[in-house]
Design an enzyme around this catalytic site. Structure first.
Site, PDB file in Angstrom:
ATOM      1  N   ASP A 233       0.872  -1.169   0.000  1.00  9.99           N
ATOM      2  CA  ASP A 233       0.000   0.000   0.000  1.00  9.99           C
ATOM      3  C   ASP A 233       0.914   1.225   0.000  1.00  9.99           C
ATOM      4  O   ASP A 233       2.116   1.130   0.255  1.00  9.99           O
ATOM      5  CB  ASP A 233      -0.937  -0.002   1.226  1.00  9.99           C
ATOM      6  CG  ASP A 233      -2.125   0.944   1.029  1.00  9.99           C
ATOM      7  OD1 ASP A 233      -2.091   1.785   0.103  1.00  9.99           O
ATOM      8  OD2 ASP A 233      -3.100   0.853   1.804  1.00  9.99           O
TER       9      ASP A 233
HETATM   10  C1  BGC Z   1      -4.960   3.344   0.136  1.00 11.99           C
HETATM   11  C2  BGC Z   1      -5.036   2.371  -1.022  1.00 11.99           C
HETATM   12  C3  BGC Z   1      -4.909   3.132  -2.314  1.00 11.99           C
HETATM   13  C4  BGC Z   1      -3.592   3.892  -2.306  1.00 11.99           C
HETATM   14  C5  BGC Z   1      -3.345   4.700  -3.566  1.00 11.99           C
HETATM   15  C6  BGC Z   1      -3.717   4.217   0.054  1.00 11.99           C
HETATM   16  O1  BGC Z   1      -3.760   5.219   1.017  1.00 11.99           O
HETATM   17  O2  BGC Z   1      -4.971   2.639   1.350  1.00 11.99           O
HETATM   18  O3  BGC Z   1      -6.237   1.668  -0.997  1.00 11.99           O
HETATM   19  O4  BGC Z   1      -4.992   2.261  -3.413  1.00 11.99           O
HETATM   20  O5  BGC Z   1      -3.592   4.795  -1.212  1.00 11.99           O
HETATM   21  O6  BGC Z   1      -4.186   5.779  -3.624  1.00 11.99           O
END
Ligand code: BGC
Length: 853
Positions: A233
């Site tokens: 993530d």
């Molecule tokens: C989120 C993800 C997301 C990523 C990119 C993160 O903060 O938890 O689900 O895909 O950001 O935006």
């Protein structure tokens, strides 16, 4: 070249390609080059690849105001359809959308569990039940990858809360991990061959997912046979040793933990080896091959907004099928348009299209249909429609927009970027913004800037002491006509909240005179350590300037709404959460509707004057319903995508017969949930949370309270229809045990529609295990479901099949799955309530079955 489940087995070529790469090139490939793209290694012909959020739409490269995109129902809405085909179709359509955004990877679906009704991101995920989540996510992934766009199953693992999500330490028993939290990931990994997984932020039993091999290698790859890529993530890579523990790609870039010096050092001191790097590289190249990156099949990588009629129709149908009718006293619905003279559309969400929740699942929709738009468009010529918002639910004030002209003479604001802490000489860059907010995040043109001057000339619409709200990511000042009006000397205390639009603000009133023009200037400086827990926000600048007129703030919305309700044949109150209230980055603070009781008070007051009051709630979670006895009808609409207004109206008029069922239990009080007191943080100081309820999540918890005061308001799997169904003729054949993968059970039943309208029914099969002293098992568990459409007077068969997984539990001592011998009840039901069980069959297992790693 072998093909399995759509993924292409290019392993040999992958090895050849990897063998031609230098160590430096391999290290480069281990992390993204920027926020959305992997690096290219031109010398050996490795192309870059773009990813895009998120589970309910392909947003493209810009977090805000990006290329418009189709907004599909959120996964919780999709789960409420209990419809596999729709999930498959949505996956496919999302693949088509991702292609229009130049992306080869979609960052979804989210399959984490709805552990608590306060989960801020529950709306993005399917259900409290791992089986329902796993089946629907499997279809979604298959549909998506049919378009040769990779799915990213996230967030692996146990990202059930957003409170302190980067650092929280979660204590979870192995049994709960296996039976509840790992289960949907396991089902998708085994049945859909997803090309990507995303590792999660929090610690599980003391360690981050990427800091140990247990989850990414031992379970995911060795036990489940996963062949795809794992990316972190955004900001969830926590150690260079993640290279050894199975994390293929650090996101976003540029590399933080995988910079060349760190990787070389780790190689030298033996904490990682070259073969670990080769394993990671192999998975990255395999992804590029799976999505066709080497074939150069796509014409142009630029983002396009393509609003397709077939996507519109799919979104409306799915959104409607997901709506759950929970009360319909005296069959007040469907609305009889011919007998209706006047309808009052009330509530803060009547003119708000609750298409999606907040955070990375939000996007710039092609368009959004509010309930009010839908009613006026479709019924406006037949029925008189009145409207009042009825209640304020501001969390932050809306961006200042109308009446703003920047110094170039265009509507909006001008941002001037300086390399110096004081804005002397000329800015090195200027950018225009439509309204009172901006962020430098993802803006590669302004890296290193020290000061941003954000300005507009504002002409006030009315005279009054209007309300302003102001905040900056870093230290910021607000001037009006050269006078300092507000000063935030320190960085914001909650940088993440700021990014998601729910920042702590300075609030003030300022005397404006109608038609006078005011010079508004904001000066802000980036903060090097904006948020110690998410390094992405370090060195960034963002501003928010909100505005509400005094007239609007002082308006007695409640009385206006009550007057309209009194004078209407039917009052429909649209309540719920906006993206400010329900968003990634934070959990909800209570099950009550915001703000400070204003929506509950509105419903109560409207119901008091109009006996035909219908409440439509739009949230991703169950909420308190203190007024439920006083209203005639209640429906849960979730976040139904860009067509949400139309989908709601389809159900209200009966153009679509309601068939949604709750994918989550609906508690009466938050105190009744199994995780009460142990969600968010066990205590403010602890930084920890214990999953005290073990496997007792959702109906697995509430089932034990049936008939007492903790009984749920509405049970998992429950939902009303305008049709009436009778389920009969339940039969069962097959059995579990005896080797050869230990058998299958097949259950059949017949659904007859004894009502007057065509409708759809979802039959659910639950397994009730034998009571065994000392073994705490849920009363029952869902093992199958089937949805059928049946015309009035007709009947249709439904069939289900389950294997040993339906009966087993995780034996912690053995570290394996176990089916105990004994008598199991197989319940054929239309919800998880005992009243809705239509047949109970007995399944006898002759001897224990043990399987698994
Ligand atoms: C989120 C993800 C997301 C990523 C990119 C993160 O903060 O938890 O689900 O895909 O950001 O935006």
């Amino acid at each position: 070249m072998a093909e399995s489940n759509g993924s292409i087995d290019h392993d040999e070529k992958i090895e050849d390609l990897a063998a031609r790469m230098t160590l430096d090139e391999k290290i480069t490939l281990l992390a993204a080059k920027n926020i959305w793209e992997t690096p290219e290694i031109q010398r050996v012909g490795i192309p870059s690849l773009k990813v895009t959020d998120g589970p309910n739409g392909a947003r493209g490269g810009n977090f805000f105001d990006g290329t418009t995109a189709a907004c599909f129902p959120s996964c919780v809405s999709l789960a409420a359809t209990f419809n596999r085909d729709l999930s498959r179709q949505i996956g496919k359509a999302l693949g088509q959308e991702a292609i229009t955004k130049g992306a080869y990877v979609l960052l979804g679906p989210t399959v984490c569990c709805h552990r608590s009704p306060l989960g801020g991101r529950n709306f993005e995920a399917f259900s409290e039940d791992p089986h329902l989540s796993g089946i629907l996510a499997t279809e979604y992934v298959k549909g998506l990858q049919e378009e040769r766009v990779a799915a990213t199953v996230k967030h692996y693992l146990a990202n059930e809360q957003d409170t302190r999500r980067f650092t929280v330490n979660q204590t979870i028993s192995e049994r709960a991990l296996r039976e509840i939290y790992l289960r949907p990931f396991e089902m998708v990994a085994k049945d859909a061959d997803p090309w990507c997984f995303m590792s999660s932020y929090p610690k599980i039993n003391g360690m981050h997912v990427d800091a140990q091999s247990k989850f990414l290698i031992d379970i995911l790859r060795n036990e489940w046979g996963y062949k795809g890529l794992v990316m972190s993530d955004w900001g969830a890579t926590t150690t260079v040793e993640s290279i050894k523990h199975g994390l293929d790609l650090e996101m976003p870039g540029p590399a933080r933990f995988r910079n060349p010096e760190a990787v070389i050092k780790a190689l030298k001191d033996g904490s990682i080896s070259e073969s670990d790097i080769d394993d990671r590289i192999g998975n990255i190249i395999r992804l590029l091959k799976n999505v066709g990156k080497f074939d150069d099949r796509r014409a142009t990588p630029t983002e396009q907004a393509i609003d397709r009629p077939e996507h519109r129709a799919l979104i409306r149908k799915t959104g409607g099928e997901g709506i759950v009718l929970l009360k319909n006293e005296g069959d007040i619905l469907p609305l009889d348009v011919k007998k209706t003279r006047k309808i009052a559309l009330l509530g803060p969400l009547a003119k708000y299209a609750a298409a999606h929740g907040g955070g990375s699942a939000s996007l710039n929709c092609h368009y959004k249909v509010t309930p009010y738009d839908a009613f006026v468009d479709r019924l406006g010529s037949k029925v008189e429609i009145t409207h009042s918002a009825g209640a304020h639910i501001f969390r932050v004030y809306p961006d200042l927009e109308a009446g703003c002209l920047n110094s170039l003479g265009n509507p909006g604001f001008l941002a001037e970027f300086y390399m110096t802490p004081i804005p002397t000489s000329a800015p090195f860059r200027t950018e225009e913004y439509p309204r009172g907010s901006f962020t430098t995040l993802m803006n590669t043109h302004v890296i290193g800037c020290q000061t941003v001057r954000f300005s507009t000339s504002y002409t006030a619409p009315t005279t009054g002491s209007h309300y302003l709200s102001f905040s900056g990511l870093g230290p910021s000042k607000l001037f009006i006509n050269n006078i300092l009006i507000a000063h935030q000397p320190d960085p914001t205390p909650d940088a993440m909240g700021f990014l998601l639009g729910v920042q702590d603000e300075i609030r003030l009133q300022y005397p404006f005179t109608a038609t006078h023009t005011y010079d508004i200037v904001i000066e802000t400086h980036p903060d090097p350590l904006a948020n110690a827990e998410l390094h992405l926000l370090n060195h960034q600048s963002s501003i928010h300037l909100g505005f509400v007129t005094q007239q609007e703030m002082d308006r007695d919305l409640l009385s206006e709404a009550v007057d309209l309700a009194r004078d209407a044949d039917m009052a429909i109150v649209f309540v719920g959460n906006t993206t400010q209230w329900e968003t990634e980055g934070q959990d909800l603070s209570s099950m009550a509707l915001p703000a400070s009781g204003s929506q509950d008070a509105l419903i109560a007051a409207v119901a008091d004057v109009n006996p035909k009051t219908v409440v439509v709630n739009t949230t991703g979670v169950p909420v308190l319903t203190p007024w439920i006895e006083d209203v005639s009808a209640f429906m849960q609409a979730w976040y139904a995508g860009q067509e949400s207004g139309n989908a709601i109206l389809d159900i209200i008029t009966g153009e679509m017969c309601p068939s949604g069922k709750l994918p989550v239990s609906w508690p009466r009080r938050y105190e009744d949930t199994g995780c009460f007191g142990h969600f968010g943080l066990d205590s403010k100081e602890s930084g920890k949370v214990e999953y005290v309820e073990g496997v007792g999540v959702g109906y697995r918890w509430f089932d034990q309270f049936y008939g007492d005061e903790k009984e749920v308001r509405w049970a998992f799997g429950y939902g009303l229809s305008y049709a009436r169904f009778v389920v009969s003729g339940a039969s069962m054949e097959g059995g579990i045990g005896g080797g050869e993968e230990d058998g299958m059970v097949r259950v059949g039943a017949v659904v007859k529609n004894v009502g007057k309208r065509k409708g759809m029914e979802t039959v659910q099969v639950y397994m009730k295990p034998p009571n065994v002293a000392g073994l705490d098992r849920p009363v029952k568990e869902l093992v199958g479901f089937a949805k059928v459409e049946v015309s009035s007077g007709e009947e249709k068969p439904v069939e289900f099949e389950f294997g040993r997984e339906g009966l087993s539990y995780w034996d912690e001592e053995l570290g394996r799955w176990k089916v105990l011998q004994g008598k199991y009840e197989v319940l054929v039901a239309t919800s998880s309530r005992p009243e809705d069980v239509h047949a109970t069959l007995t399944l006898e297992v002759g001897e224990d079955v043990v399987y698994g790693p």
